[in-house]
Design a protein around this motif. Sequence first.
Motif, PDB file in Angstrom:
ATOM      1  N   ALA A  98       0.744  -1.182  -0.165  1.00 46.82           N
ATOM      2  CA  ALA A  98      -0.047   0.000   0.119  1.00 46.82           C
ATOM      3  C   ALA A  98       0.875   1.281  -0.095  1.00 46.82           C
ATOM      4  O   ALA A  98       0.593   2.320  -0.840  1.00 46.82           O
ATOM      5  CB  ALA A  98      -0.977  -0.140   1.240  1.00 46.82           C
ATOM      6  N   PRO A  99       1.957   1.377   0.722  1.00 40.98           N
ATOM      7  CA  PRO A  99       2.578   2.728   0.639  1.00 40.98           C
ATOM      8  C   PRO A  99       3.419   3.073  -0.568  1.00 40.98           C
ATOM      9  O   PRO A  99       3.283   4.303  -0.762  1.00 40.98           O
ATOM     10  CB  PRO A  99       3.857   2.505   1.775  1.00 40.98           C
ATOM     11  CG  PRO A  99       3.257   1.339   2.723  1.00 40.98           C
ATOM     12  CD  PRO A  99       2.371   0.366   1.731  1.00 40.98           C
ATOM     13  N   HIS A 100       3.329   2.243  -1.357  1.00 37.94           N
ATOM     14  CA  HIS A 100       4.126   2.459  -2.733  1.00 37.94           C
ATOM     15  C   HIS A 100       3.072   2.391  -4.004  1.00 37.94           C
ATOM     16  O   HIS A 100       3.572   2.678  -5.140  1.00 37.94           O
ATOM     17  CB  HIS A 100       5.281   1.546  -2.879  1.00 37.94           C
ATOM     18  CG  HIS A 100       6.110   1.137  -1.817  1.00 37.94           C
ATOM     19  ND1 HIS A 100       6.957   2.309  -1.133  1.00 37.94           N
ATOM     20  CD2 HIS A 100       6.299   0.137  -1.041  1.00 37.94           C
ATOM     21  CE1 HIS A 100       7.657   1.836  -0.282  1.00 37.94           C
ATOM     22  NE2 HIS A 100       7.112   0.532  -0.177  1.00 37.94           N
ATOM     23  N   ALA A 101       1.929   2.123  -3.511  1.00 31.11           N
ATOM     24  CA  ALA A 101       0.673   2.132  -4.586  1.00 31.11           C
ATOM     25  C   ALA A 101       0.118   3.431  -4.827  1.00 31.11           C
ATOM     26  O   ALA A 101       0.120   4.320  -4.263  1.00 31.11           O
ATOM     27  CB  ALA A 101      -0.174   0.931  -4.167  1.00 31.11           C
ATOM     28  N   LYS A 102      -0.787   3.519  -6.097  1.00 26.41           N
ATOM     29  CA  LYS A 102      -1.299   4.807  -6.510  1.00 26.41           C
ATOM     30  C   LYS A 102      -2.628   4.669  -5.834  1.00 26.41           C
ATOM     31  O   LYS A 102      -3.782   4.117  -6.174  1.00 26.41           O
ATOM     32  CB  LYS A 102      -1.352   4.455  -8.024  1.00 26.41           C
ATOM     33  CG  LYS A 102      -2.046   6.004  -8.415  1.00 26.41           C
ATOM     34  CD  LYS A 102      -2.232   5.949  -9.940  1.00 26.41           C
ATOM     35  CE  LYS A 102      -2.653   7.368 -10.404  1.00 26.41           C
ATOM     36  NZ  LYS A 102      -2.879   7.456 -11.921  1.00 26.41           N
ATOM     37  N   LEU A 103      -2.582   5.400  -4.493  1.00 27.26           N
ATOM     38  CA  LEU A 103      -3.927   5.209  -3.678  1.00 27.26           C
ATOM     39  C   LEU A 103      -4.065   6.840  -3.404  1.00 27.26           C
ATOM     40  O   LEU A 103      -3.042   7.470  -3.416  1.00 27.26           O
ATOM     41  CB  LEU A 103      -3.318   4.506  -2.457  1.00 27.26           C
ATOM     42  CG  LEU A 103      -3.180   3.189  -2.463  1.00 27.26           C
ATOM     43  CD1 LEU A 103      -2.912   2.540  -1.242  1.00 27.26           C
ATOM     44  CD2 LEU A 103      -4.699   2.546  -2.978  1.00 27.26           C
ATOM     45  N   PRO A 104      -5.089   7.079  -2.744  1.00 25.38           N
ATOM     46  CA  PRO A 104      -5.446   8.577  -2.424  1.00 25.38           C
ATOM     47  C   PRO A 104      -4.429   8.986  -1.393  1.00 25.38           C
ATOM     48  O   PRO A 104      -4.249   8.369  -0.463  1.00 25.38           O
ATOM     49  CB  PRO A 104      -6.983   8.322  -1.983  1.00 25.38           C
ATOM     50  CG  PRO A 104      -7.587   7.278  -2.693  1.00 25.38           C
ATOM     51  CD  PRO A 104      -6.363   6.352  -2.604  1.00 25.38           C
ATOM     52  N   ARG A 105      -4.130  10.412  -1.413  1.00 24.06           N
ATOM     53  CA  ARG A 105      -3.152  11.056  -0.362  1.00 24.06           C
ATOM     54  C   ARG A 105      -3.895  12.169   0.006  1.00 24.06           C
ATOM     55  O   ARG A 105      -4.676  12.796  -0.692  1.00 24.06           O
ATOM     56  CB  ARG A 105      -2.076  11.270  -1.268  1.00 24.06           C
ATOM     57  CG  ARG A 105      -1.104   9.984  -1.860  1.00 24.06           C
ATOM     58  CD  ARG A 105      -0.533   9.219  -0.903  1.00 24.06           C
ATOM     59  NE  ARG A 105      -0.341   7.806  -1.519  1.00 24.06           N
ATOM     60  CZ  ARG A 105       0.540   6.901  -1.123  1.00 24.06           C
ATOM     61  NH1 ARG A 105       0.656   7.153   0.338  1.00 24.06           N
ATOM     62  NH2 ARG A 105       0.798   5.897  -1.782  1.00 24.06           N
ATOM     63  N   ILE A 106      -3.471  12.507   1.156  1.00 22.51           N
ATOM     64  CA  ILE A 106      -4.154  13.638   1.830  1.00 22.51           C
ATOM     65  C   ILE A 106      -3.907  14.996   0.902  1.00 22.51           C
ATOM     66  O   ILE A 106      -4.790  15.697   0.824  1.00 22.51           O
ATOM     67  CB  ILE A 106      -3.576  13.869   3.170  1.00 22.51           C
ATOM     68  CG1 ILE A 106      -4.242  15.029   4.024  1.00 22.51           C
ATOM     69  CG2 ILE A 106      -1.784  14.377   3.012  1.00 22.51           C
ATOM     70  CD1 ILE A 106      -4.082  15.273   5.425  1.00 22.51           C
ATOM     71  N   GLU A 107      -2.760  14.963   0.090  1.00 24.26           N
ATOM     72  CA  GLU A 107      -2.642  16.186  -0.707  1.00 24.26           C
ATOM     73  C   GLU A 107      -3.689  16.071  -1.752  1.00 24.26           C
ATOM     74  O   GLU A 107      -4.185  17.574  -2.077  1.00 24.26           O
ATOM     75  CB  GLU A 107      -1.148  16.259  -1.499  1.00 24.26           C
ATOM     76  CG  GLU A 107       0.015  16.042  -0.581  1.00 24.26           C
ATOM     77  CD  GLU A 107       0.277  14.871  -0.012  1.00 24.26           C
ATOM     78  OE1 GLU A 107       1.585  14.721   0.329  1.00 24.26           O
ATOM     79  OE2 GLU A 107      -0.453  13.880   0.029  1.00 24.26           O
ATOM     80  N   ASP A 108      -4.243  15.192  -2.213  1.00 24.60           N
ATOM     81  CA  ASP A 108      -5.506  15.232  -3.355  1.00 24.60           C
ATOM     82  C   ASP A 108      -6.627  15.795  -2.323  1.00 24.60           C
ATOM     83  O   ASP A 108      -7.545  16.452  -3.078  1.00 24.60           O
ATOM     84  CB  ASP A 108      -5.722  13.918  -3.724  1.00 24.60           C
ATOM     85  CG  ASP A 108      -4.364  13.217  -4.419  1.00 24.60           C
ATOM     86  OD1 ASP A 108      -3.476  14.155  -5.319  1.00 24.60           O
ATOM     87  OD2 ASP A 108      -4.083  12.202  -4.415  1.00 24.60           O
ATOM     88  N   ALA A 109      -6.916  15.023  -1.247  1.00 25.77           N
ATOM     89  CA  ALA A 109      -8.152  15.549  -0.521  1.00 25.77           C
ATOM     90  C   ALA A 109      -8.006  17.011  -0.121  1.00 25.77           C
ATOM     91  O   ALA A 109      -9.249  17.816  -0.085  1.00 25.77           O
ATOM     92  CB  ALA A 109      -8.259  14.751   0.720  1.00 25.77           C
ATOM     93  N   ILE A 110      -6.785  17.777   0.128  1.00 20.81           N
ATOM     94  CA  ILE A 110      -6.636  18.884   0.387  1.00 20.81           C
ATOM     95  C   ILE A 110      -7.161  19.865  -0.795  1.00 20.81           C
ATOM     96  O   ILE A 110      -7.791  20.923  -0.704  1.00 20.81           O
ATOM     97  CB  ILE A 110      -5.352  19.372   0.880  1.00 20.81           C
ATOM     98  CG1 ILE A 110      -4.979  18.742   2.435  1.00 20.81           C
ATOM     99  CG2 ILE A 110      -5.405  20.833   1.134  1.00 20.81           C
ATOM    100  CD1 ILE A 110      -3.574  18.817   2.841  1.00 20.81           C
ATOM    101  N   ALA A 111      -6.501  19.421  -2.000  1.00 29.17           N
ATOM    102  CA  ALA A 111      -6.980  20.192  -3.283  1.00 29.17           C
ATOM    103  C   ALA A 111      -8.189  19.943  -3.721  1.00 29.17           C
ATOM    104  O   ALA A 111      -8.683  21.176  -4.034  1.00 29.17           O
ATOM    105  CB  ALA A 111      -6.090  19.513  -4.238  1.00 29.17           C
ATOM    106  N   ASN A 112      -8.983  19.015  -3.357  1.00 29.22           N
ATOM    107  CA  ASN A 112     -10.463  18.879  -3.762  1.00 29.22           C
ATOM    108  C   ASN A 112     -11.302  19.503  -2.445  1.00 29.22           C
ATOM    109  O   ASN A 112     -12.290  19.643  -2.774  1.00 29.22           O
ATOM    110  CB  ASN A 112     -10.915  17.432  -3.636  1.00 29.22           C
ATOM    111  CG  ASN A 112     -10.045  16.540  -4.962  1.00 29.22           C
ATOM    112  OD1 ASN A 112      -9.797  17.503  -5.897  1.00 29.22           O
ATOM    113  ND2 ASN A 112      -9.695  15.330  -4.881  1.00 29.22           N
TER     114      ASN A 112
END
Length: 396
Positions: free
Chosen positions: A314-328
């Motif tokens: 999971a740590p290296h996979a393409k998963l949602p990150r907090i940066e994306d949630a902040i931007a959205n």
Amino acid sequence: MITKFDSLFAGHVDIENVGYGGVAVNDRRYSNEHLATVFDKAEAMAKLMDRLGYHAFWMAEHHFQHEGYECIPNVLMEAVHLAHLTRNIKIGCGFNITPMWHPLRLAEDYATADILTGGRVIFGVGRGYHTREVETFGSPLLDQPANRELFEEQVDLIFKAFNNESFSHEGKHYTIPARVPYRGYDLKELTVVPRPMRLPVECWQPIQGGTARAMDFMAKHGIRGLIGGGSAEGGAMHRVVLGWQEAHARIGKQLEMGERLCFGFHFYLAKNRELGIREAGKYYEENMKMFGELRLVRALSDEQIEVMRDPKRAPHAKLPRIEDAIANGGVLCGSPEQVIEHLKSLERRYPGLDHVSVSLSVGVPKSVCLEQLEWFGKEVMPEFQKAKVAEPAFAN
């Protein structure tokens, strides 16, 4: 204008080793003694929020969660307890999972809480999202149309019980009263005892998919809506706000943008956004591990859900990150000034909005919850002056 700040506590105990690389959700199991610490945590949060002038402390009803994420099975009972330990704050049911109740028992229990607390408990209903609990209590969840059908009849029945001195009901799932003789006469009607002292009852429901059917049903009963998710321009939340207006217009009620809604966010304050991301990222990831599996994050693929179960991948996979949630716009993270700026922009865009809920992700320990709520209460809330809100479209 935003005048009320709430916070929703899902009911998580303190847990260790959180984030995509931490302990897998299905590998967590805690002792009864540790799971019971949720009540001390809820009490500490409610007392702090009461002192700081928050409007409401919401708790979620869930069952059987040995993993430690949502550990409060009876919100109404806990609400009465907390109301007697605090002075002003309201205690919200976020939410009573109606398919796990007999609707008349839920109506009676809420009425009792309303009376015992002098009107400080806020009613809330939801359909549920854990198969383990809803199906175990004998109601459908995997069959979503059946779940919605049952839920709608239950809520219809609850409002009949609240709003009528006596009533009867004939539906697919319930015949009220039972067609039986009683003390020399045939039952025709029933009275719920007690009924709430404050009518109409203020009721809230989460808005997930934002379908026209769901919002028409809420508008019919005067139910208010909690929207989670992003607030970015053109995002899902904005589309729900427009659909909400349209649903009320269909019954002749004209609402301002954001009226009768609460916008819900996760939040994390820090000296700056970069530091906030470093500190809060692991909590966001734990939250995603917990709720993504339950299909509450619609954008996740089956492959991503599978990967999240594996702390090595999971740590290296393409998963949602907090940066994306902040931007959205779904997570408020950064300095108090940055959060204030974002909320002020929402005020300008949604002039009917008066409610905002700011909550902490599952995994955030008690000490950090208290620190964050205090910081928000002292440095963000004072920037939003109390103001007389325009008369709403409904009385409640």
